[in-house]
Design a protein around this motif. Sequence first.
Motif, short mmCIF file in Angstrom:
data_model
loop_
_atom_site.label_atom_id
_atom_site.label_comp_id
_atom_site.label_asym_id
_atom_site.label_seq_id
_atom_site.Cartn_x
_atom_site.Cartn_y
_atom_site.Cartn_z
N ASN A 64 -4.00 8.28 -3.70
CA ASN A 64 -3.96 6.64 -4.43
C ASN A 64 -2.80 6.12 -3.27
N GLN A 65 -3.66 5.21 -2.34
CA GLN A 65 -2.76 4.89 -1.55
C GLN A 65 -2.32 2.91 -2.37
N HIS A 66 -3.19 2.41 -3.69
CA HIS A 66 -2.72 1.63 -4.28
C HIS A 66 -1.65 1.41 -4.92
N LEU A 67 -1.79 2.72 -5.60
CA LEU A 67 -0.43 2.91 -6.24
C LEU A 67 1.13 2.16 -6.02
N ALA A 68 0.73 1.88 -4.62
CA ALA A 68 2.34 1.42 -3.23
C ALA A 68 2.04 -0.46 -4.30
N TRP A 69 1.47 -0.59 -4.54
CA TRP A 69 1.68 -2.12 -4.67
C TRP A 69 1.69 -2.61 -6.54
N SER A 70 1.86 -1.23 -7.15
CA SER A 70 2.08 -1.23 -8.73
C SER A 70 3.55 -1.49 -8.30
N LEU A 71 3.89 -1.95 -9.89
CA LEU A 71 4.60 -2.61 -10.43
C LEU A 71 5.34 -2.31 -12.16
N ASP A 72 6.50 -1.90 -11.97
CA ASP A 72 7.11 -1.74 -13.40
C ASP A 72 7.27 -2.99 -14.37
N SER A 73 7.22 -2.40 -15.41
CA SER A 73 8.47 -4.09 -16.33
C SER A 73 9.04 -5.07 -15.75
N GLN A 74 9.90 -4.15 -15.36
CA GLN A 74 10.64 -5.22 -14.10
C GLN A 74 9.86 -6.07 -13.09
N LYS A 75 9.03 -5.95 -12.21
CA LYS A 75 8.11 -6.40 -11.58
C LYS A 75 9.02 -5.60 -10.31
N SER A 76 9.01 -4.51 -10.21
CA SER A 76 9.86 -3.73 -9.08
C SER A 76 8.78 -2.45 -8.39
N SER A 77 8.39 -3.13 -7.09
CA SER A 77 7.48 -1.95 -6.83
C SER A 77 8.15 -0.59 -6.14
N SER A 78 7.43 0.81 -6.51
CA SER A 78 8.38 2.07 -5.58
C SER A 78 9.60 1.48 -4.34
N LEU A 79 9.01 0.73 -3.33
CA LEU A 79 9.80 0.12 -2.12
C LEU A 79 10.97 -0.21 -3.20
N HIS A 80 10.67 -1.33 -4.11
CA HIS A 80 12.46 -2.10 -3.77
C HIS A 80 12.98 -0.86 -4.77
N ILE A 81 12.73 0.63 -6.10
CA ILE A 81 13.41 2.16 -6.43
C ILE A 81 14.12 1.92 -5.14
N ALA A 82 12.77 2.48 -3.56
CA ALA A 82 13.74 3.31 -3.02
C ALA A 82 14.42 2.42 -1.94
N ALA A 83 14.53 1.14 -2.10
CA ALA A 83 15.81 0.47 -1.10
C ALA A 83 16.50 0.41 -2.46
N ALA A 84 16.78 0.74 -3.93
CA ALA A 84 17.77 0.51 -4.37
C ALA A 84 18.68 2.14 -3.93
N LYS A 85 17.38 3.49 -4.26
CA LYS A 85 18.65 4.82 -4.04
C LYS A 85 19.04 5.10 -2.96
N GLY A 86 18.30 4.35 -1.78
CA GLY A 86 18.48 4.78 -0.05
C GLY A 86 17.65 5.51 0.52
N THR A 87 16.44 6.11 0.40
CA THR A 87 16.04 7.48 0.42
C THR A 87 14.66 6.73 1.35
N VAL A 88 15.26 6.78 2.57
CA VAL A 88 15.03 6.07 4.04
C VAL A 88 13.14 6.75 4.58
N GLU A 89 13.33 7.80 4.28
CA GLU A 89 11.82 9.32 4.55
C GLU A 89 11.11 7.77 3.67
N ILE A 90 11.33 7.62 1.97
CA ILE A 90 10.29 7.36 1.16
C ILE A 90 9.55 6.45 2.12
N ALA A 91 11.11 5.46 2.09
CA ALA A 91 10.51 3.82 2.33
C ALA A 91 9.17 4.29 3.40
N SER A 92 9.95 4.33 4.43
CA SER A 92 9.19 4.79 5.11
C SER A 92 7.36 5.28 5.39
N LYS A 93 7.50 6.23 5.09
CA LYS A 93 6.09 6.02 3.91
C LYS A 93 5.57 5.35 3.67
#
Length: 414
Positions: A64-93
């Motif tokens: 399900n690729q559409h989950l990449a656009w889903s936002l949590d209660s802080q309006k953060s996407s999964s890419l926001h979380i990857a940026a905060a954690k610094g996980t380059v591999e996940i951010a690239s995906k």
Amino acid sequence: MVREVIRKKLYDAATLGDATRFQQLLQEDPYLLDVVSFPDSRNLLHIATRSGQASIVEEILRINQHLAWSLDSQKSSSLHIAAAKGTVEIASKLLAIAPQTSWLRDCHGMNPVHIAAMNGHVEILEEFIRHDRLPATEKVDHRQTVLHLCVKHGQLRVLQVLVNHFRELVHLQDDYGETVLHLAVRYKQVEIVRYLVENTGVEYQCSRNSNRETALDISRQSPQDTIQSEITKILEQITTIKFSNISLNKVSIELVLMVAALIIGMTFQASINPPGGVWQDDSATHKAGTPIMASTYPEMYNEFVVANMAAFILSVLTIIWLSIPSPTPEPKQPTWIVIFTGYHLLLAIFTLSFINSIKLLNPPTKDRSLITATLTLCVGFLGLIPYFRYGPHMMSYFCNNVRAWRQSFVITSN
């Protein structure tokens, strides 16, 4: 109760990276990804990204690729979380599936690039820039740039990377008129202040905020502890020698080029139409077309020719020198000294040529001596003007360099 058990199993598989168990659960119920949610409105992609489980993230995106656009209660996407954690591999995906999510802003008005910069994640930041440069230029609250965020959070390494890519951001001011240098002084970020002073232009360092304060003004007005005193010293040193860079701005260089071109035209004209004119006929002592003064006052005429040629050649060299682009963003001090000295030497030689022309056109009498003395006195005062103006600065620059050399010598000796 069964749904809660399955949700717990999915959560454990996603956080622990158990891809086999995760796939088994999804095979039993393919719609689990769409219906299962967790606290703060997070889905399984958020959970897997937060846990740094790249294999689970890849499996979720495959289903399900559409989950990449889903936002949590802080309006953060999964890419926001990857940026905060610094996980380059996940951010690239995530960027490969949904590159536009790098523009999404959370509840604090920040996109993933801002989040990565705040947390000091250089590698993931470079990955963002490689995919799309523009999100890094987006401003946050109070029109602050990503560089302002770096200063607030003390991220020098990230700041250096961003300046290399976006040097124009260094000069931008926020709603309070403050650049990153103003902010670095307020936050006592001494290493960032030193980097900005050594790698950016003086005009920007002299910019004023909405209170008409420069960075040096802010530093001097702050309580002078050890760190603040060091910042003040850094800013005062660059302010002492700022005249050298300012004198090489675009207007000054254009003025030097214009004067050099004017001297070329005048010296060329003097070479084909010398003072006193030329002989119109041939005789035993001269030929038609030769300068009259060459026969009547040969020594003085030779002085005139030498001065005229020197002024012409120096003018040409000045134009060539200033027409070659500098290999560095700002001219260095030795370059300024060469141009400053050469420019005044050029004017001095041209003045000498003018004096010789006046002397040639006047017979050797007391009146001519008076003219020579008057011209010499005037030229002497004109030549001293720039040194009266810049002399103290040049002496200060010289003393600072000698002091720095002595300190480095002592450190090296020890």
